[in-house]
Design a protein around this motif. Structure first.
Motif, PDB file in Angstrom:
ATOM      1  N   GLU A 181      21.579 -10.612 -23.532  1.00 39.68           N
ATOM      2  CA  GLU A 181      22.531 -10.231 -22.491  1.00 39.68           C
ATOM      3  C   GLU A 181      23.705 -11.198 -22.428  1.00 39.68           C
ATOM      4  O   GLU A 181      24.863 -10.780 -22.260  1.00 39.68           O
ATOM      5  N   LEU A 182      23.427 -12.491 -22.558  1.00 39.57           N
ATOM      6  CA  LEU A 182      24.504 -13.486 -22.564  1.00 39.57           C
ATOM      7  C   LEU A 182      25.461 -13.245 -23.731  1.00 39.57           C
ATOM      8  O   LEU A 182      26.682 -13.367 -23.590  1.00 39.57           O
ATOM      9  N   PHE A 183      24.902 -12.910 -24.879  1.00 42.27           N
ATOM     10  CA  PHE A 183      25.732 -12.645 -26.052  1.00 42.27           C
ATOM     11  C   PHE A 183      26.615 -11.427 -25.808  1.00 42.27           C
ATOM     12  O   PHE A 183      27.805 -11.438 -26.130  1.00 42.27           O
ATOM     13  N   ARG A 184      26.044 -10.367 -25.244  1.00 45.73           N
ATOM     14  CA  ARG A 184      26.829  -9.157 -24.967  1.00 45.73           C
ATOM     15  C   ARG A 184      27.979  -9.460 -23.994  1.00 45.73           C
ATOM     16  O   ARG A 184      29.100  -8.998 -24.181  1.00 45.73           O
ATOM     17  N   LYS A 185      27.680 -10.235 -22.963  1.00 42.54           N
ATOM     18  CA  LYS A 185      28.725 -10.567 -21.991  1.00 42.54           C
ATOM     19  C   LYS A 185      29.809 -11.429 -22.625  1.00 42.54           C
ATOM     20  O   LYS A 185      30.999 -11.249 -22.349  1.00 42.54           O
ATOM     21  N   ARG A 186      29.398 -12.364 -23.481  1.00 45.28           N
ATOM     22  CA  ARG A 186      30.374 -13.222 -24.157  1.00 45.28           C
ATOM     23  C   ARG A 186      31.280 -12.408 -25.077  1.00 45.28           C
ATOM     24  O   ARG A 186      32.489 -12.611 -25.120  1.00 45.28           O
ATOM     25  N   GLU A 187      30.678 -11.460 -25.804  1.00 45.25           N
ATOM     26  CA  GLU A 187      31.471 -10.610 -26.686  1.00 45.25           C
ATOM     27  C   GLU A 187      32.414  -9.714 -25.886  1.00 45.25           C
ATOM     28  O   GLU A 187      33.546  -9.467 -26.302  1.00 45.25           O
ATOM     29  N   ALA A 188      31.950  -9.232 -24.736  1.00 45.34           N
ATOM     30  CA  ALA A 188      32.808  -8.405 -23.884  1.00 45.34           C
ATOM     31  C   ALA A 188      34.001  -9.207 -23.384  1.00 45.34           C
ATOM     32  O   ALA A 188      35.128  -8.707 -23.328  1.00 45.34           O
ATOM     33  N   LEU A 189      33.765 -10.462 -23.010  1.00 42.97           N
ATOM     34  CA  LEU A 189      34.859 -11.326 -22.564  1.00 42.97           C
ATOM     35  C   LEU A 189      35.854 -11.585 -23.692  1.00 42.97           C
ATOM     36  O   LEU A 189      37.069 -11.625 -23.465  1.00 42.97           O
ATOM     37  N   LYS A 190      35.338 -11.758 -24.909  1.00 41.78           N
ATOM     38  CA  LYS A 190      36.228 -11.947 -26.065  1.00 41.78           C
ATOM     39  C   LYS A 190      37.116 -10.729 -26.265  1.00 41.78           C
ATOM     40  O   LYS A 190      38.314 -10.858 -26.528  1.00 41.78           O
ATOM     41  N   ARG A 191      36.516  -9.536 -26.153  1.00 38.45           N
ATOM     42  CA  ARG A 191      37.295  -8.311 -26.330  1.00 38.45           C
ATOM     43  C   ARG A 191      38.351  -8.171 -25.232  1.00 38.45           C
ATOM     44  O   ARG A 191      39.490  -7.760 -25.495  1.00 38.45           O
ATOM     45  N   GLN A 192      37.975  -8.521 -24.003  1.00 38.00           N
ATOM     46  CA  GLN A 192      38.929  -8.446 -22.899  1.00 38.00           C
ATOM     47  C   GLN A 192      40.080  -9.421 -23.106  1.00 38.00           C
ATOM     48  O   GLN A 192      41.244  -9.087 -22.866  1.00 38.00           O
ATOM     49  N   ALA A 193      39.743 -10.633 -23.546  1.00 35.76           N
ATOM     50  CA  ALA A 193      40.784 -11.638 -23.784  1.00 35.76           C
ATOM     51  C   ALA A 193      41.728 -11.185 -24.895  1.00 35.76           C
ATOM     52  O   ALA A 193      42.942 -11.374 -24.813  1.00 35.76           O
ATOM     53  N   HIS A 194      41.146 -10.568 -25.934  1.00 40.22           N
ATOM     54  CA  HIS A 194      41.974 -10.064 -27.037  1.00 40.22           C
ATOM     55  C   HIS A 194      42.905  -8.965 -26.552  1.00 40.22           C
ATOM     56  O   HIS A 194      44.085  -8.919 -26.915  1.00 40.22           O
ATOM     57  N   GLU A 195      42.377  -8.063 -25.714  1.00 43.30           N
ATOM     58  CA  GLU A 195      43.188  -6.954 -25.218  1.00 43.30           C
ATOM     59  C   GLU A 195      44.298  -7.470 -24.291  1.00 43.30           C
ATOM     60  O   GLU A 195      45.439  -6.995 -24.349  1.00 43.30           O
ATOM     61  N   LEU A 196      43.963  -8.448 -23.449  1.00 39.99           N
ATOM     62  CA  LEU A 196      44.984  -9.034 -22.574  1.00 39.99           C
ATOM     63  C   LEU A 196      46.074  -9.707 -23.387  1.00 39.99           C
ATOM     64  O   LEU A 196      47.261  -9.609 -23.058  1.00 39.99           O
ATOM     65  N   SER A 197      45.679 -10.392 -24.447  1.00 35.13           N
ATOM     66  CA  SER A 197      46.659 -11.046 -25.312  1.00 35.13           C
ATOM     67  C   SER A 197      47.540 -10.012 -25.987  1.00 35.13           C
ATOM     68  O   SER A 197      48.767 -10.191 -26.095  1.00 35.13           O
ATOM     69  N   ARG A 198      46.932  -8.897 -26.430  1.00 32.92           N
ATOM     70  CA  ARG A 198      47.703  -7.838 -27.074  1.00 32.92           C
ATOM     71  C   ARG A 198      48.701  -7.224 -26.106  1.00 32.92           C
ATOM     72  O   ARG A 198      49.879  -7.000 -26.442  1.00 32.92           O
ATOM     73  N   LEU A 199      48.243  -6.946 -24.880  1.00 38.24           N
ATOM     74  CA  LEU A 199      49.132  -6.358 -23.879  1.00 38.24           C
ATOM     75  C   LEU A 199      50.246  -7.319 -23.499  1.00 38.24           C
ATOM     76  O   LEU A 199      51.385  -6.905 -23.272  1.00 38.24           O
ATOM     77  N   SER A 200      49.896  -8.608 -23.427  1.00 36.64           N
ATOM     78  CA  SER A 200      50.914  -9.609 -23.095  1.00 36.64           C
ATOM     79  C   SER A 200      51.998  -9.648 -24.164  1.00 36.64           C
ATOM     80  O   SER A 200      53.200  -9.696 -23.850  1.00 36.64           O
ATOM     81  N   ARG A 201      51.585  -9.626 -25.441  1.00 37.26           N
ATOM     82  CA  ARG A 201      52.565  -9.618 -26.529  1.00 37.26           C
ATOM     83  C   ARG A 201      53.401  -8.342 -26.498  1.00 37.26           C
ATOM     84  O   ARG A 201      54.617  -8.367 -26.725  1.00 37.26           O
ATOM     85  N   GLN A 202      52.739  -7.200 -26.209  1.00 34.83           N
ATOM     86  CA  GLN A 202      53.445  -5.933 -26.148  1.00 34.83           C
ATOM     87  C   GLN A 202      54.472  -5.935 -25.018  1.00 34.83           C
ATOM     88  O   GLN A 202      55.619  -5.503 -25.199  1.00 34.83           O
ATOM     89  N   ASN A 203      54.067  -6.434 -23.841  1.00 30.54           N
ATOM     90  CA  ASN A 203      54.992  -6.488 -22.708  1.00 30.54           C
ATOM     91  C   ASN A 203      56.168  -7.415 -22.990  1.00 30.54           C
ATOM     92  O   ASN A 203      57.304  -7.140 -22.597  1.00 30.54           O
ATOM     93  N   GLU A 204      55.891  -8.513 -23.674  1.00 31.83           N
ATOM     94  CA  GLU A 204      56.968  -9.442 -24.014  1.00 31.83           C
ATOM     95  C   GLU A 204      57.969  -8.785 -24.960  1.00 31.83           C
ATOM     96  O   GLU A 204      59.183  -8.955 -24.815  1.00 31.83           O
ATOM     97  N   LEU A 205      57.450  -8.010 -25.919  1.00 33.97           N
ATOM     98  CA  LEU A 205      58.347  -7.305 -26.847  1.00 33.97           C
ATOM     99  C   LEU A 205      59.203  -6.278 -26.109  1.00 33.97           C
ATOM    100  O   LEU A 205      60.384  -6.106 -26.408  1.00 33.97           O
ATOM    101  N   ILE A 206      58.592  -5.588 -25.126  1.00 30.61           N
ATOM    102  CA  ILE A 206      59.343  -4.604 -24.342  1.00 30.61           C
ATOM    103  C   ILE A 206      60.456  -5.284 -23.564  1.00 30.61           C
ATOM    104  O   ILE A 206      61.605  -4.806 -23.533  1.00 30.61           O
TER     105      ILE A 206
END
Length: 261
Positions: free
Chosen positions: A127-152
Motif C-alpha cells: 500500500e505504501l508503494f502504491r501511494k508513493r507511485e500515485a504521488l509521483k504521478r501527481q507530481a509529474h502531472e502538476l509539473s507538466r501542467l505548470s510547464r504547459q501553463n507557462e508556455l501559454i
C-alpha cells in the motif's frame, strides 16, 4: 461501468528452497506480481530492471546468504530504500536479529510463520508503494501542467504580470516586456505601481494605499477591462485596457493579483 483495477506491484521472494517459494506464492499470490529468486545473485539480477514494493529474503542460503545479499541491495542506489523482510528458521538470537536490522531490514519473521501475519506485514508495504507511485504521478502531472501553463502565458498576446501583496512583480511574460519596451529581467521585481501610476516626472499619479490595484492585490475587488494609462520605465506613457484578478492561497487568503493588459 467497470471499476479501474489497481496497478499490480512487484514483490521479490528470495529463498533457495523451491518448496518455500511455492508456499510464499500460495500465501501472497493475489497481492502483486511475485518474482521468485532461488539465490542472492538471482535476486540482485532481478533488481537491475525491476522496482519492488518489498523484498522477502531468506537468511540461510548458500553462496550469498541473506545478510550478504541485503548488504549488496543497500549498496545499490536504486534499491537502497526498498523494504526488506527477513525470513529465517535460525534461532531468535539477538545477534542475528540486530544484524538484520543493522542491514536495513524493516521486519524479521521466524519460520514457521502464520500466513495472515505475513500477509498483513506485506500489505503495509504494498500500500505504501502504491501511494508513493500515485504521488509521483501527481507530481509529474502538476509539473507538466505548470510547464504547459507557462508556455501559454509566454505565447499570449496580452501582457501578463504576476504581482505579490507588496506590489512587486513576480512574473512577466514576453508580451508585457514587448509592450513596455524593457527586458523581462528589468521588469521582474519592480514596484508595479510605477507602471500603472507612474508619470513623466517619476512621481506616482495616485495614492498606492487607496488605489484600485491595491484593493485587487488584497482580494477586495476584481478590476475588469478598465481603460488606463501605463508608464514605461523611461517615463513615456501609452493607453491600455487592463484587468486585475486577485490570487488566493489554499486557505483562501490573498497572495497578490494577476494583471493582464
Amino acid at each position: 461501468m467497470n471499476q479501474p483495477t489497481e496497478e499490480a506491484v512487484n514483490i521479490l521472494l528470495v529463498d533457495d528452497q523451491a518448496n518455500n517459494l511455492m508456499a510464499l506464492d500460495a500465501m501472497l499470490g493475489d497481492m502483486g506480481n511475485l518474482v521468485k529468486a532461488d539465490s542472492g545473485r538471482k535476486a540482485l539480477k532481478s533488481l537491475l530492471d525491476t522496482e519492488f514494493a518489498v523484498i522477502l529474503l531468506d537468511v540461510q542460503m548458500p553462496d550469498l546468504d541473506g545478510f550478504e545479499t541485503a548488504n549488496l541491495i543497500r549498496e545499490r542506489e536504486k534499491s537502497r530504500d526498498t523494504p526488506i523482510i527477513f525470513l529465517t528458521a535460525l534461532s531468535r538470537s539477538e545477534t542475528n536479529v540486530f544484524k538484520g536490522y543493522s542491514l536495513g531490514a524493516v521486519d524479521y519473521l521466524f519460520k514457521p510463520f502464520h500466513p495472515d501475519i505475513l500477509r498483513s506485514k506485506v500489505s503495509v508495504f504494498v500500500e505504501l508503494f502504491r501511494k508513493r507511485e500515485a504521488l509521483k504521478r501527481q507530481a509529474h502531472e502538476l509539473s507538466r501542467l505548470s510547464r504547459q501553463n507557462e508556455l501559454i502565458l509566454k505565447a499570449a498576446a496580452e501582457g501578463v504580470f504576476g504581482v505579490d501583496l507588496a506590489g512587486h512583480s513576480t512574473f512577466v511574460n514576453p508580451a508585457a516586456s514587448r509592450l513596455l519596451g524593457h527586458a523581462i529581467g528589468m521588469l521582474t521585481g519592480i514596484e508595479i505601481h510605477s507602471i500603472l501610476h507612474g508619470g513623466p516626472d517619476g512621481n506616482l499619479t495616485c495614492d498606492i494605499t487607496t488605489c484600485a490595484l491595491s484593493s485587487s492585490l488584497h482580494g477586495d475587488i476584481v478590476i475588469d477591462d478598465t481603460e488606463n494609462t501605463f508608464y514605461r520605465l523611461d517615463g513615456t506613457s501609452f493607453p491600455v485596457e487592463y484587468s486585475a484578478t486577485p490570487m488566493y492561497d489554499e486557505d483562501g487568503g490573498p497572495v497578490g493579483s494577476v494583471i493582464t493588459f
